[in-house]
Design a protein around this motif. Structure first.
Motif, PDB file in Angstrom:
ATOM      1  N   UNK A 210     -36.260  -2.254  34.549  1.00 25.38           N
ATOM      2  CA  UNK A 210     -36.895  -1.148  35.246  1.00 25.38           C
ATOM      3  C   UNK A 210     -36.804   0.104  34.388  1.00 25.38           C
ATOM      4  N   UNK A 211     -37.909   0.806  34.276  1.00 25.35           N
ATOM      5  CA  UNK A 211     -37.954   2.031  33.467  1.00 25.35           C
ATOM      6  C   UNK A 211     -38.496   3.153  34.333  1.00 25.35           C
ATOM      7  N   UNK A 212     -37.682   4.181  34.518  1.00 26.10           N
ATOM      8  CA  UNK A 212     -38.121   5.377  35.239  1.00 26.10           C
ATOM      9  C   UNK A 212     -39.265   6.028  34.450  1.00 26.10           C
ATOM     10  N   UNK A 213     -40.120   6.747  35.146  1.00 25.72           N
ATOM     11  CA  UNK A 213     -41.253   7.387  34.465  1.00 25.72           C
ATOM     12  C   UNK A 213     -40.942   8.809  34.021  1.00 25.72           C
ATOM     13  N   UNK A 214     -40.631   9.687  34.976  1.00 28.20           N
ATOM     14  CA  UNK A 214     -40.439  11.104  34.658  1.00 28.20           C
ATOM     15  C   UNK A 214     -39.215  11.293  33.768  1.00 28.20           C
ATOM     16  N   UNK A 215     -39.445  11.870  32.600  1.00 22.98           N
ATOM     17  CA  UNK A 215     -38.417  12.205  31.611  1.00 22.98           C
ATOM     18  C   UNK A 215     -37.839  11.008  30.878  1.00 22.98           C
ATOM     19  N   UNK A 216     -38.363   9.815  31.152  1.00 23.48           N
ATOM     20  CA  UNK A 216     -37.968   8.635  30.390  1.00 23.48           C
ATOM     21  C   UNK A 216     -39.179   8.099  29.626  1.00 23.48           C
ATOM     22  N   UNK A 217     -40.313   8.001  30.294  1.00 24.21           N
ATOM     23  CA  UNK A 217     -41.548   7.593  29.623  1.00 24.21           C
ATOM     24  C   UNK A 217     -42.416   8.818  29.316  1.00 24.21           C
ATOM     25  N   UNK A 218     -42.487   9.761  30.242  1.00 25.83           N
ATOM     26  CA  UNK A 218     -43.307  10.966  30.050  1.00 25.83           C
ATOM     27  C   UNK A 218     -42.466  12.233  30.206  1.00 25.83           C
ATOM     28  N   UNK A 219     -42.924  13.315  29.582  1.00 23.68           N
ATOM     29  CA  UNK A 219     -42.158  14.574  29.506  1.00 23.68           C
ATOM     30  C   UNK A 219     -42.430  15.497  30.704  1.00 23.68           C
ATOM     31  N   UNK A 220     -42.166  15.029  31.885  1.00 19.77           N
ATOM     32  CA  UNK A 220     -42.514  15.764  33.105  1.00 19.77           C
ATOM     33  C   UNK A 220     -41.829  17.126  33.196  1.00 19.77           C
ATOM     34  N   UNK A 221     -40.520  17.164  33.061  1.00 18.86           N
ATOM     35  CA  UNK A 221     -39.811  18.436  33.240  1.00 18.86           C
ATOM     36  C   UNK A 221     -40.273  19.471  32.223  1.00 18.86           C
ATOM     37  N   UNK A 222     -40.419  19.079  30.980  1.00 25.00           N
ATOM     38  CA  UNK A 222     -40.884  20.005  29.940  1.00 25.00           C
ATOM     39  C   UNK A 222     -42.267  20.563  30.285  1.00 25.00           C
ATOM     40  N   UNK A 223     -43.150  19.704  30.778  1.00 28.55           N
ATOM     41  CA  UNK A 223     -44.508  20.137  31.119  1.00 28.55           C
ATOM     42  C   UNK A 223     -44.505  21.053  32.341  1.00 28.55           C
TER      43      UNK A 223
END
Length: 199
Positions: free
Chosen positions: A4-17
């Protein structure tokens, strides 16, 4: 293995954006290093809570999301290694579709409909039956669970010390190395168990 791979901040840069979106609209300019806690709104004065909520609803913010360095390369390696990959997130329903479309565009090596069929939206990730979960939120990696945890390191989880059955990584290369080590450890334990059963 089932990973299992989390999306936000693991696959995509959500917090930075989100931080960039907020700064463009008058919020204090914060960086990832300024984030002391996981929940973005708790790093800002209370008067910015509505703006944070707006960011997560903004199409413009979601259009600016990028894959984290190394994510595509190492997710492909895991897939090529024969692992079954699930993208595990805790999202508002209106954002889930945006995330799936983004992943489908950017992880184009996966078969058609793979991401749609391998994305799970769930708040309590401990309910999942996985071999490994990679996540940046400690709350998803602790407690009563069946999986081995890999904590993706960020400033908001820097004070978390390694616990039994928890690994940590700061890059996707390190995530891949952790998964290889976990795979070897499991194989060694299985061989030992088989040996003990034959005695």
């Amino acid at each position: 293995m089932i990973i299992g791979i989390d999306l936000d901040n693991v696959v995509v840069n959500t917090t930075e954006t989100v931080l960039n979106y907020l700064a463009e609209r008058g919020a204090p300019r914060l960086t990832l290093n300024d984030m002391k806690v996981y929940w973005i709104e708790k790093n800002f004065p209370p008067e910015y809570s509505l703006l944070v909520a707006e960011a997560f609803e903004s199409r413009r913010m979601w259009k600016n999301i990028q894959l984290i360095e190394g994510a595509k390369r190492y997710i492909k390696k895991l897939y090529d290694d024969g692992d079954e990959i699930y993208f595990v997130t805790s999202s508002l329903p209106e954002n889930l579709d945006k995330k799936i479309k983004h992943l489908t565009r950017n992880l184009d090596f996966l078969p058609e409909d793979y991401i749609v069929n391998h994305t799970i939206n769930i708040r309590k990730k401990q309910l999942l039956k996985l071999d490994i979960l990679v996540d940046d939120c400690y709350d998803n990696l602790s407690g009563d669970k069946e999986y081995t945890s890999i904590l993706f390191r960020y400033p908001w989880n820097r004070d978390i010390t390694k616990e039994e059955d928890m690994w940590s990584a700061s890059t996707w290369g390190e995530v891949y190395d952790c998964i290889k080590a976990i795979r070897k450890e499991r194989a060694r334990n299985e061989r030992r168990l088989q040996y003990e059963q034959t005695e």
